[in-house]
Every structure is written in structure tokens, then in C-alpha cells.
Scaffold this motif. Structure first.
Motif, mmCIF file in Angstrom:
data_model
loop_
_atom_site.group_PDB
_atom_site.id
_atom_site.type_symbol
_atom_site.label_atom_id
_atom_site.label_comp_id
_atom_site.label_asym_id
_atom_site.label_seq_id
_atom_site.Cartn_x
_atom_site.Cartn_y
_atom_site.Cartn_z
ATOM 1 N N GLY A 95 -13.632 24.227 33.785
ATOM 2 C CA GLY A 95 -14.493 24.823 32.775
ATOM 3 C C GLY A 95 -14.236 26.296 32.560
ATOM 4 O O GLY A 95 -14.889 26.933 31.726
ATOM 5 N N ARG A 96 -13.255 26.856 33.259
ATOM 6 C CA ARG A 96 -12.928 28.264 33.096
ATOM 7 C C ARG A 96 -12.135 28.468 31.798
ATOM 8 O O ARG A 96 -11.159 27.768 31.543
ATOM 9 N N VAL A 97 -12.571 29.422 31.003
ATOM 10 C CA VAL A 97 -11.867 29.734 29.762
ATOM 11 C C VAL A 97 -10.697 30.653 30.096
ATOM 12 O O VAL A 97 -10.884 31.799 30.513
ATOM 13 N N LEU A 98 -9.482 30.143 29.906
ATOM 14 C CA LEU A 98 -8.290 30.916 30.234
ATOM 15 C C LEU A 98 -7.884 31.860 29.112
ATOM 16 O O LEU A 98 -7.304 32.923 29.357
ATOM 17 N N GLY A 99 -8.139 31.462 27.877
ATOM 18 C CA GLY A 99 -7.720 32.298 26.766
ATOM 19 C C GLY A 99 -8.462 31.963 25.498
ATOM 20 O O GLY A 99 -8.793 30.794 25.256
ATOM 21 N N VAL A 100 -8.746 32.989 24.715
ATOM 22 C CA VAL A 100 -9.384 32.806 23.413
ATOM 23 C C VAL A 100 -8.631 33.650 22.387
ATOM 24 O O VAL A 100 -7.953 34.624 22.721
ATOM 25 N N SER A 101 -8.769 33.269 21.142
ATOM 26 C CA SER A 101 -8.086 33.988 20.069
ATOM 27 C C SER A 101 -8.881 35.180 19.586
ATOM 28 O O SER A 101 -8.375 35.979 18.813
ATOM 29 N N GLN A 102 -10.114 35.307 20.059
ATOM 30 C CA GLN A 102 -10.981 36.324 19.501
ATOM 31 C C GLN A 102 -11.759 37.068 20.574
ATOM 32 O O GLN A 102 -12.894 36.750 20.874
ATOM 33 N N PRO A 103 -11.156 38.071 21.173
ATOM 34 C CA PRO A 103 -11.924 38.873 22.128
ATOM 35 C C PRO A 103 -13.062 39.591 21.426
ATOM 36 O O PRO A 103 -13.012 39.842 20.222
ATOM 37 N N ASP A 104 -14.096 39.917 22.164
ATOM 38 C CA ASP A 104 -15.292 40.527 21.570
ATOM 39 C C ASP A 104 -14.956 41.770 20.767
ATOM 40 O O ASP A 104 -14.306 42.699 21.256
ATOM 41 N N GLY A 105 -15.398 41.784 19.499
ATOM 42 C CA GLY A 105 -15.294 42.972 18.671
ATOM 43 C C GLY A 105 -13.909 43.316 18.165
ATOM 44 O O GLY A 105 -13.714 44.342 17.524
ATOM 45 N N ASN A 106 -12.901 42.496 18.418
ATOM 46 C CA ASN A 106 -11.540 42.814 17.986
ATOM 47 C C ASN A 106 -11.025 41.693 17.102
ATOM 48 O O ASN A 106 -10.776 40.585 17.576
ATOM 49 N N GLN A 107 -10.858 41.974 15.814
ATOM 50 C CA GLN A 107 -10.422 40.948 14.874
ATOM 51 C C GLN A 107 -8.916 40.912 14.691
ATOM 52 O O GLN A 107 -8.408 40.096 13.928
ATOM 53 N N ASP A 108 -8.180 41.791 15.364
ATOM 54 C CA ASP A 108 -6.729 41.787 15.200
ATOM 55 C C ASP A 108 -6.093 40.511 15.720
ATOM 56 O O ASP A 108 -4.978 40.159 15.334
ATOM 57 N N GLY A 109 -6.779 39.801 16.611
ATOM 58 C CA GLY A 109 -6.246 38.557 17.142
ATOM 59 C C GLY A 109 -6.720 37.328 16.407
ATOM 60 O O GLY A 109 -6.575 36.212 16.909
ATOM 61 N N VAL A 110 -7.290 37.512 15.221
ATOM 62 C CA VAL A 110 -7.881 36.409 14.461
ATOM 63 C C VAL A 110 -7.068 36.164 13.200
ATOM 64 O O VAL A 110 -6.822 37.085 12.417
ATOM 65 N N PHE A 111 -6.656 34.917 12.984
ATOM 66 C CA PHE A 111 -5.981 34.554 11.739
ATOM 67 C C PHE A 111 -7.043 34.252 10.695
ATOM 68 O O PHE A 111 -7.890 33.381 10.880
ATOM 69 N N ILE A 112 -6.985 34.982 9.571
ATOM 70 C CA ILE A 112 -7.961 34.831 8.496
ATOM 71 C C ILE A 112 -7.252 34.321 7.251
ATOM 72 O O ILE A 112 -6.226 34.873 6.844
ATOM 73 N N LEU A 113 -7.776 33.260 6.668
ATOM 74 C CA LEU A 113 -7.218 32.702 5.428
ATOM 75 C C LEU A 113 -7.753 33.528 4.267
ATOM 76 O O LEU A 113 -8.818 33.252 3.721
ATOM 77 N N ARG A 114 -6.978 34.534 3.895
ATOM 78 C CA ARG A 114 -7.450 35.490 2.903
ATOM 79 C C ARG A 114 -6.232 36.183 2.309
ATOM 80 O O ARG A 114 -5.215 36.360 2.976
#
Length: 729
Positions: free
Chosen positions: A360-379
Motif C-alpha cells: 500500500g506504499r505509494v512509490l511514485g505520483v505524477s503530481q507532487p503537492d503544489g507543483n504542476q510541472d509534472g502534470v500532463f494537461i490536455l490544453r
């Protein structure tokens, strides 16, 4: 009950005069007094004078319609068409900022679609007062049902009938038939009517230095399988108009007299505006969410662990301490245009990815708190003149287009994520991918919220209440919708767990591999070879199991791979095998044409492209390819023919305008100078490369989004996440 007749409108003709590459496409025979919205001229005959308040009030009202059309009127009242004007706080925040920067008259180009009655009344040229009832009218029943002609130019390229409207006596069939004929004019059931507003652009007419395309739903649809175009792949879908998807038949629960067999065409036009729909009524919100969820599919594609690549993620052998790279596939499965469509720079549609181990340990996420540079946005992203992304839809600040990360109809976008695995991961690893939607970015929501809290904003809210409308509050939390999701497990299988792929990953293997190959063909030329293992596997499986359709689709994509790699003979041979399985299609001919064009064999390309336009005569992309091929052969007459035909469907297409200008120059035509000037007005600005370079230097997102397949790092979350719970921004 008796019958009534609307007085003949002083706004006798709301006519658009367009000029396409120097040729007039329409004119008002009576010699109109023109209301110019910056691109198109809305007109009424000079001998009638200005429209009267009574006439405009009748255009604005829907009360006469409600009597007989209760279902449709109720649906319209909860629609974006009913709230397109200044009582829409999101629109008002944007248009008021534009009007402050460029002056009220420049906003005519917005008003042609958003505020048609303010435009015709002339009220858009001055401060729009909250006490002006026309500022709450939106696009009324009478506007759409009076359109007698429209063109594909956009920005409100339509004309209104001047014929009086009879309000019939339901007991008199002749009056009902006359009413029906008057309000069901020829354009009403055509995509051209929708396209007259759902295609937009800006440029010098509003004070911007360069032409920039905006909404392009009409052109995208014309090039899609739904619109009868020749897309990148063959899809077994029936052609469908805008109305078929956005105005489905629904039960008539209020006894609408226009109902047929107890059904009416829905007039909510459900789309993506969940922020508005959530404040209007539950059915509108449900319809918007249903439309969104029907549009897209998410899947997990190929996985690389260390140096080993696995075509299907569930086949991966996972060992600790190695780099993990995985592809997330986003497919536009249901929209007949790009997804998301409409005003593409304003959407907030993003991807969330998380990897969770067996404990149940989260090893990795695409969206660290408050930082959108790691987020792919369809825009789509537009830049200002300093090379900074303009994220608040301040149209007057637009300078050039940077990137468009939305997905064409039936297209697939690959997004690549990587992370370093721990030395001893607890297997199996659960990969969750979600496609999330919120109508507006939080930054734009803050802008609209602040505007609504001003004295002017509060006055418009009070005005809506006074007219019996729901005041829209942009400060309320927006609905966040999970459009699509997928879950797979990597590594050793635990018999105690159900590790069956879920969501988009639960599709048939052949379908998943075809989707993966489509996405990988969007890579740079030297990397498209990554699509071959997926295609080889599809073709082998299809032959083994006798799956004719999968075999044909696999061979077609293999042909496209050969074409992109500059091997036309192999591409042609693969299309022949695909044709045996699928039958003839414009898409197959397009692949052949593209294969020859890739190696500059223009005569063979022309033969193939001629076949394409015969089968897809309204596709701008098809005509653009043919015009370019003829131009490359120095056949100016045929290049001009193809360019002119394409410009019928895409009047401001840069490639078609360029070919037309060059062809006229080659023919020595006196129109060449005007054609060249028009092309230069619509070409990509020379400053664009420099602005993009500045953007990349200052903004991480510009560095990422310029790649055909963007790459992101998954990072360990700073706070413990709960597996399976959406990571909301």
C-alpha cells in the motif's frame, strides 16, 4: 387560442459578407447598413433604419416558445446557449478584460456568437449595462431558428431571415405547417450552422498583430471519420453531424408539441461546461459528465524495466533498483473533433498516475503537492509577445501558438513516465492512471471569482435574478470528473489478489496494441520503429484467430510506419493487404499519397490524393495535400483548383492560402498580389521560433510539451496517499 404574427423584424437581414482570397462569397442585394464584428458584417437594409426595441425584445424572448415547446424551452434555459452573454461570469471576466484593453467596438468579434442581440442593437459598442435585458439573452430560439444561410468562415458567419413568424393556433393544421416551415430553415439541421460559430479566430481586426486560429471544431470534424474525412486510421463508425451527438433524442416529459413518437431533440447541447451545469440542474450536469466519459479512453501501454521493454505491462518482469519507464495512452474515442474541443486553451483536463506496491506504499505520483510541472494537461498553449504562456484567455495578449496537446478524433497520445524502483519493491506494483476534468483552471476561476465580487459582477447577478434566471457563481468549487481510468499490475502475481486489468486496460489485447501503435507513430521519425513490435503482434494474432478487421487495421498502421520511414513500395504493399481485409477507403489512399510525398514522388502522390478527395470532398486536409502535391509539380492550374476547393471548407487555412498565392503568381494572375498578402496575414509569425525558445528557457512546461511524446518523472509523494483515491489539484 388563435394565432399571432411577430411584426416583421427591422433587423431584416443579419447577413455576413465574406471575402475569401479576394473573391466575394456573399453580399446583400439591398445595399445594407453594416454592423461589422471585425471579420464579418451583420447587415440590415438601410431603408428600414435601426432595429427597434420591440423587434429586439422579440428576438430575445423565449416566452412565446414555451407555450407549445415546454421540453425544448426548459432544456434551452439550462444550456450554455442560454448563458452565453454577460450573465455568464466566466465569459464576462474574459470579455471585459479584452474590452478594457482594446475598446468596446473590438469585442464585436466575440459578440457575433456570444452576444448576437447586443451586436445588432449596437449596444456592444458601449459599456454594457447590467440593466440591459439583451445582455442576458444569449443565443435564443429565434436566432438559431431564423438562420437562412451560413458559411464555414466562422466568428458568426450566418444570416437571419426577415420573414415574419406566425405563432399558430394548434387547432389549425395550415398554421402549424406554416410555422414549421418558417422555423426549420435549411441550415438548421446542418453542421454548417454549428460551424459558423464553433470556428473562431483572432487577428489584426481586433488589434492583435497576427492571425491565430481559435476554436476549430468544424474543421477537425470535417477531417475525422465522423465527418467523412480521411483520418490516420480506418474506423467502423457512421458519419455523424454535430446534432447527432450533441442533440440526441430524449423523451418528451412535458408534452412538447414538436415531439415525434414521444421524443424531442435535446436542447441542452451537453458538452464540457460542468462548472455551469452543476449550478443549473442535475440533468445538465449528468449530461455533461456522460458526454465527457464517452469521449476518451485511458490505458497503460509498454513498460521498460532497466533495458528490457515489454509491449504489454502485465507481462513485465520487475526487479528492484532499475529505472522503470511506462507509457500512458490517451485515446479520443468518441469526440468527432479534438478532445477537449472548443476553446482549447481554457480547459483543465489532466492525467494522474500513481504506482503503489503490495504493502500500500505509494512509490511514485505524477503530481507532487503544489507543483504542476509534472502534470500532463490536455490544453493548447498560446504565448504573449515575451514568450510567456497566456493562461487566463486574455485574447488581447495572444501573440503566437506554442503547442496543442489536445487529441484529434480517434487519435492516441502517449505520455511517458519514469522513476527509479526501490532496491526491494513489494510486488506486484499497482499502476493507476486517471484522466481528470475540471472546466477551468484554478487560476482562471480565481479571475472570474474576483470579477463576480465586484460591484459590476454583483449587479449582473442581481439582474439575472430579476429576470428569473439562476445567478451563476464562479467562486463555487468546480466539479472534478474522472473521465476515464485504467489499472494494471506489474511483476510477480499474488494469487490472493485480483490483478485483472481494469478500465481502459480491460479492452481486448488487439485493440490495446493498435491504440499503442497509433500513439507511437506520433514520435519523431527515428523513433517510430517502437510501434513495430505492437503491430507485428497484432498482425500475427489476427492471422491466427481469423480476425479480419484487426488484421486490416494492423496492416494499415504498418503501411503508415513504412510511409513515415520513407519506404513507399512497402507502404503500398501493406495498404493492398489492408484493402483485402477492410475494403477500399479514403484513408488507404491517403497513406499511399503520404508515402510517395515523403520521398517527393509527387506524380504518384497526386494520383492517390485525387482518389482521397473524391471520397472525402469536404476534408480540408485532403485538399491541402493535393494542392501541395500539384504545386510541387509546378502544375499551377491544378494547384489553384485544389486550393480553391479546400478553401471552401477552411477559408483561413495557411497551407491552402500559400498554395493559392504561389499558383496565381505562377499563372501571372493579377490577383496574385492580393492572394499573397492574404496568405502572409495568416502565416505563422516569423517571431514564433524566438518566442518558443524564450518560453523553453523560462518554463519547464514549454520544454516538455514541445516533445511529440512528453516525458515526466514520478516522484515519491510528500504525504502518504491512499491507493486508488484521485489526486486532486
Amino acid at each position: 387560442m388563435g394565432s399571432r404574427v411577430y411584426r416583421k423584424m427591422s433587423v431584416r437581414r443579419w447577413l455576413t459578407t465574406l471575402v475569401l482570397a479576394g473573391a466575394s462569397l456573399g453580399a446583400c442585394a439591398e445595399g445594407p447598413v453594416e454592423v461589422d464584428n471585425g471579420h464579418n458584417r451583420y447587415s440590415h437594409p438601410s431603408f428600414l433604419g435601426a432595429p427597434s426595441t420591440t423587434d429586439l425584445a422579440r428576438l430575445a424572448t423565449t416566452e412565446d416558445c414555451k407555450t407549445c415547446h415546454a421540453d425544448v424551452a426548459s432544456q434551452w434555459a439550462h444550456s450554455v446557449h442560454a448563458r452565453s452573454s454577460f450573465d455568464n461570469p466566466w465569459y464576462r471576466a474574459s470579455v471585459d478584460a479584452f474590452r478594457e484593453a482594446r475598446g468596446p467596438e473590438a469585442s464585436r468579434f466575440c459578440a457575433g456568437c456570444h452576444d448576437p442581440l447586443l451586436l445588432v442593437a449596437g449596444d456592444i459598442d458601449v459599456e454594457v449595462d447590467p440593466g440591459n435585458a439583451l445582455a442576458y439573452a444569449g443565443v435564443t430560439c429565434t436566432v438559431c431558428h431564423s438562420v437562412q444561410s451560413s458559411t464555414p468562415d466562422g466568428n458568426g458567419s450566418l444570416s437571419l431571415s426577415d420573414q415574419a413568424i406566425l405563432i399558430p393556433d394548434p387547432a389549425v393544421p395550415e398554421e402549424i405547417e406554416a410555422h414549421r416551415r418558417r422555423l426549420t430553415l435549411a441550415p438548421l439541421r446542418t453542421e454548417a450552422l454549428c460551424g459558423s460559430c464553433h470556428r473562431s479566430f483572432s487577428g489584426r481586426a481586433i488589434g492583435n498583430e497576427h492571425h491565430l486560429a481559435g476554436i476549430e471544431d468544424l474543421g477537425d470534424w470535417l477531417d475525422s471519420a465522423f465527418g467523412g474525412g480521411a483520418p490516420d486510421h480506418v474506423f467502423d463508425v457512421e458519419t455523424a453531424r454535430c446534432q447527432d451527438c450533441h442533440m440526441p433524442e430524449v423523451p418528451s416529459v412535458l408534452g412538447d408539441l414538436a415531439g415525434i413518437d414521444g421524443s424531442v431533440r435535446e436542447h441542452r447541447w451537453a458538452s464540457s461546461h460542468t462548472a455551469m451545469a452543476s449550478q443549473l440542474d442535475p440533468e445538465s450536469l449528468a449530461g455533461a459528465i456522460e458526454t465527457l466519459r464517452a469521449a476518451a479512453v485511458v490505458d497503460v501501454g509498454a513498460v521498460r524495466v532497466g533495458d528490457e521493454r515489454y509491449v504489454l505491462p502485465e507481462e513485465a518482469v520487475v526487479t528492484g533498483g532499475h529505472p522503470l519507464v511506462l507509457d500512458i495512452l490517451l485515446e479520443n474515442r468518441g469526440a468527432g473533433h479534438r478532445f477537449p474541443g472548443g476553446t482549447r486553451d481554457m480547459h483543465d483536463v489532466w492525467v494522474e498516475v500513481e504506482i503503489v506496491d503490495a504493502s500500500g506504499r505509494v512509490l511514485g505520483v505524477s503530481q507532487p503537492d503544489g507543483n504542476q510541472d509534472g502534470v500532463f494537461i490536455l490544453r493548447s498553449t498560446l504565448l504573449d509577445d515575451r514568450g510567456d504562456p497566456e493562461t487566463l484567455h486574455q485574447v488581447h495578449r495572444f501573440s503566437t501558438a506554442a503547442f496543442d496537446r489536445t487529441i484529434p478524433a480517434h487519435g492516441t497520445q502517449v505520455v511517458r513516465y519514469e522513476m527509479q524502483l526501490p532496491a526491494r519493491p513489494r510486488l506486484p506494483l499497482q499502476v493507476n492512471a486517471r484522466l481528470m476534468h475540471r472546466k477551468h483552471s484554478l487560476a482562471f476561476q480565481r479571475l472570474a471569482c474576483l470579477d463576480s465580487q465586484s460591484e459590476r459582477g454583483r449587479a449582473f447577478a442581481e439582474g439575472a435574478v430579476a429576470l428569473g434566471k439562476v445567478p451563476l457563481d464562479p467562486c463555487l468549487p468546480q466539479p472534478v470528473t474522472t473521465i476515464a481510468d485504467a489499472t494494471v499490475w506489474l511483476g510477480r502475481n499474488d494469487a490472493r489478489l485480483d490483478t485483472t486489468p481494469r478500465g481502459g486496460a480491460a479492452r481486448a489485447t488487439q485493440e490495446r496494441l493498435l491504440s499503442q501503435a497509433r500513439g507511437l507513430l506520433g514520435e519523431t521519425q527515428e523513433r517510430t520503429e517502437l510501434a513495430r513490435p505492437s503491430l507485428n503482434r497484432v498482425i500475427a494474432s489476427a492471422r491466427k484467430h481469423g480476425s479480419t478487421e484487426a488484421l486490416g487495421r494492423g496492416e494499415l498502421l504498418l503501411a503508415r510506419l513504412h510511409a513515415q520511414q520513407g519506404r513507399p513500395e512497402q507502404a503500398v504493399e501493406a495498404t493492398r493487404r489492408a484493402e483485402t481485409a477492410l475494403g477500399k477507403s479514403a484513408t488507404l489512399d491517403r497513406v499511399v499519397g503520404d508515402a510517395y510525398a515523403q520521398v517527393w514522388r509527387w506524380r504518384e502522390a497526386v494520383v492517390a490524393y485525387e482518389k482521397v478527395v473524391r471520397q472525402a470532398p469536404r476534408s480540408p486536409a485532403a485538399w491541402r495535400s493535393l494542392a501541395h502535391a500539384y504545386g510541387s509539380l509546378a502544375d499551377d492550374s491544378e494547384a489553384l483548383r485544389a486550393a480553391n476547393e479546400g478553401l471552401r471548407w477552411a477559408p483561413r487555412d495557411e497551407g491552402l492560402l500559400r498554395t493559392r498565392a504561389l499558383a496565381l503568381r505562377g499563372l501571372g494572375d493579377p490577383e496574385a498580389d492580393a492572394a499573397e498578402e492574404r496568405w502572409l496575414r495568416h502565416r505563422v509569425p516569423d517571431s514564433t521560433p524566438g518566442q518558443l525558445a524564450r518560453c523553453e528557457q523560462k518554463h519547464v512546461r514549454c520544454q516538455t510539451d514541445r516533445q511529440p511524446i512528453p516525458r515526466y518523472r514520478l516522484v515519491e509523494p510528500p504525504t502518504k496517499a491512499i491507493p486508488g483515491r484521485p489526486i486532486s489539484r
